[in-house]
Design an enzyme around this catalytic site. Structure first.
Site, short mmCIF file in Angstrom:
data_model
loop_
_atom_site.label_atom_id
_atom_site.label_comp_id
_atom_site.label_asym_id
_atom_site.label_seq_id
_atom_site.Cartn_x
_atom_site.Cartn_y
_atom_site.Cartn_z
N ASP A 208 -8.85 -2.87 -2.89
CA ASP A 208 -7.69 -2.39 -3.63
C ASP A 208 -6.60 -1.94 -2.67
OD1 ASP A 208 -6.57 -1.49 -6.28
OD2 ASP A 208 -6.64 0.46 -5.29
N GLU A 266 -6.23 -7.22 -2.15
CA GLU A 266 -5.05 -7.14 -3.02
C GLU A 266 -3.86 -6.86 -2.10
OE1 GLU A 266 -3.15 -4.53 -6.70
OE2 GLU A 266 -4.45 -3.59 -5.20
#
Length: 523
Positions: A208, A266
């Site tokens: 993330d 990401e």
């Protein structure tokens, strides 16, 4: 599952052309009747994922959390929140998934913790200058205000003042304080977390905010015109600082001790040279590619986006990735105009995406042709809706998916009060109904994924472009030979020579209609 044209030597790099399926855990299947999806619910539906033909699943966070950001605010990264089950449930899920040939990847959230994490509680209690505070980014203010002008990606300032007068940084919600990656304890704790889950059998991680952990010395002001997660070209020191690569090298070093595991980042990094750095041989295996998500339904724009998407990983020796939606963006049916037109275009783009070389990420529910839902403001749970306004809520694309039956909650739960309300009109879109309909969007996905797995025409990492009428394109996988044609124009077009394997809409007198795509192989 083994890819067409690939041998046993490629099995360790299974992710290179894998079809991943993102499971938004809260919204997939609820086993205990509380209206929220859970791990046991996923385990009970693995047969569906096997039927769909996916190679791997990506689970959004299921760790202990107060749920200020639905699990991305983690209080304990080496645990399971009771809302979703327990460690025994996770172990059972991973065992059953592996028995069905499905890999399991999970979220890794290294940029921040919850403000209920024991570290942050200790930092608050210890006070300025303490070793406990050094695990986070605490600073003295400036001119009775925050240390700099940084803003949060969720809206508002990126700093919160604590009672003793210092401020702490949070690039997202105030309940998500950023960790200080200059502190060796932070590195050691992430490594411990990775090994905890790798030892339990996970096959990889989705990292993330993979461009956000390192912060520049001195924390200089940002250009106020910069926008979070958007390529504006304005100076933004919050993200993509050079120090982040050291962190990814540490992550890769751990993964290399567990053969057959991987990491995908990401990465909202618009500069292609900088993006390629994340894919160097000692860093990430894959980088999420958002270009198709950000591109209108236009053949020329899609052509350019595909070319750019292939060029960056190719230069780094890594495979490309493809996605049309995820839990943070509008579903493609709504993005492409909604209604019947949106569904036709989403079906067309599904075939384009699944024809391309590299890894594909599907988002749960896209295979059903689901669009965004008009969630009432009072029912919204996304923290971004509260700080930036309801129009910025991501809840519209997170509504639980419909399984069966004719009334809400369509088999998702025994509880009609699901965590986000489900629309009654989804009765026509349940998995049960679509499995019985050979022309449904679900049937299209199943056929497409099966062909991608089994047909030799899908081999090869290169594509060659054909000449095509305005508003259209066609490319060929090389050396496999699959041809994919897309028509975004207003009129039917003749197809390239070949036998049609699959089309997103019925052909009209042998021509490809508007808002459609087709796969062909040479006769």
């Amino acid at each position: 599952m083994r890819r067409a044209g690939r041998g046993p030597q490629d099995e360790q790099a299974w992710w290179r052309e894998a079809v991943f399926y993102q499971v938004y855990v809260r919204s997939f299947a609820d086993s205990d009747g509380d209206g929220v999806g859970d791990l046991e619910g996923i385990r009970g539906r693995l047969g569906y994922l096997e039927l769909l033909g996916v190679d791997a699943i990506w689970l959004t966070p299921f760790y202990s959390s107060p749920m200020a950001d639905h699990g991305y605010d983690i209080a304990d990264p080496r645990s399971v929140d009771p809302l979703f089950g327990n460690l025994a449930d996770f172990d059972a899920l991973i065992g059953d998934a592996h028995a069905r040939g499905i890999k399991v990847t999970i979220d890794l959230v290294p940029n921040h913790t919850s403000n209920t994490h024991t570290w942050f509680k200790s930092a608050m209690a210890a006070g300025p200058g303490s070793p406990e505070r050094d695990r986070y980014i605490f600073r003295d203010g400036k001119d009775d205000g925050p240390p700099n002008n940084w803003v949060s990606s969720f809206g508002g300032p990126a700093w919160t003042r604590v009672p003793d007068g210092q401020w702490y940084l949070h690039l997202f919600a105030p309940q998500q304080p950023d960790l200080n990656w200059a502190n060796p304890e932070v590195h050691a704790d992430l490594e411990r977390t990775m090994r905890f889950w790798l030892d339990r059998g996970v096959d990889g991680f989705r990292v993330d905010v993979a461009h956000g952990m390192a912060k520049p010395a001195g924390l200089p002001d940002m250009d106020p015109r910069a926008q979070p997660m958007v390529a504006t070209g304005f100076y933004d020191p919050r993200f993509d600082n050079d120090g982040v690569h050291e962190i990814h090298q540490m992550i890769r070093k751990v993964l290399d001790e567990y053969p057959g595991t991987m990491a995908v980042g990401e990465l909202w990094v618009s500069d292609e040279e900088r993006l390629a750095k994340y894919l160097r041989p000692d860093e990430l295996h894959l980088a999420f590619n958002f270009k198709l998500v950000l591109t209108h339904f236009d053949a020329d724009a899609m052509h350019a986006a595909i070319e750019r998407s292939l060029a960056v990983p190719r230069a780094a020796g890594a495979p490309a990735t493809w996605a049309l939606s995820n839990h943070d963006v509008w579903r493609q049916v709504s993005r492409y105009g909604g209604g019947e037109q949106g569904v036709r275009r989403a079906r067309a783009m599904a075939l384009v995406e699944l024809a391309l070389p590299g890894a594909v990420y599907l988002y749960n529910g896209e295979e059903l042709g689901l669009g965004n839902v008009d969630v009432p403001a009072e029912a919204m749970a996304d923290p971004r809706a509260k700080t930036a306004g309801p129009e910025h809520s991501r809840d519209r694309s997170r509504v639980p998916i419909p399984w069966e039956g004719d009334v809400v909650p369509f088999g998702f739960s025994r509880n009609a009060r699901t965590w986000l309300p489900m629309p009654a009109e989804w009765a026509a879109l349940t998995i049960e109904k679509q499995l019985e309909d050979p022309d449904s969007t679900l049937s299209l996905y199943r056929q497409a994924v099966e062909l991608r797995h089994e047909h030799a025409a899908f081999s090869g990492d290169e594509i060659e472009w054909y000449g095509a009428p305005a508003g259209c394109f066609a490319f060929r996988r090389s050396p496999g030979g699959l041809i994919c044609a897309l028509n975004t124009s207003a009129a039917p077009i003749p197809l390239p020579p070949g036998n049609v394997l699959l089309s997103s809409s019925p052909l009209v007198d042998g021509k490809l209609p508007p808002d459609s795509s087709a796969w062909l192989v040479k006769a």
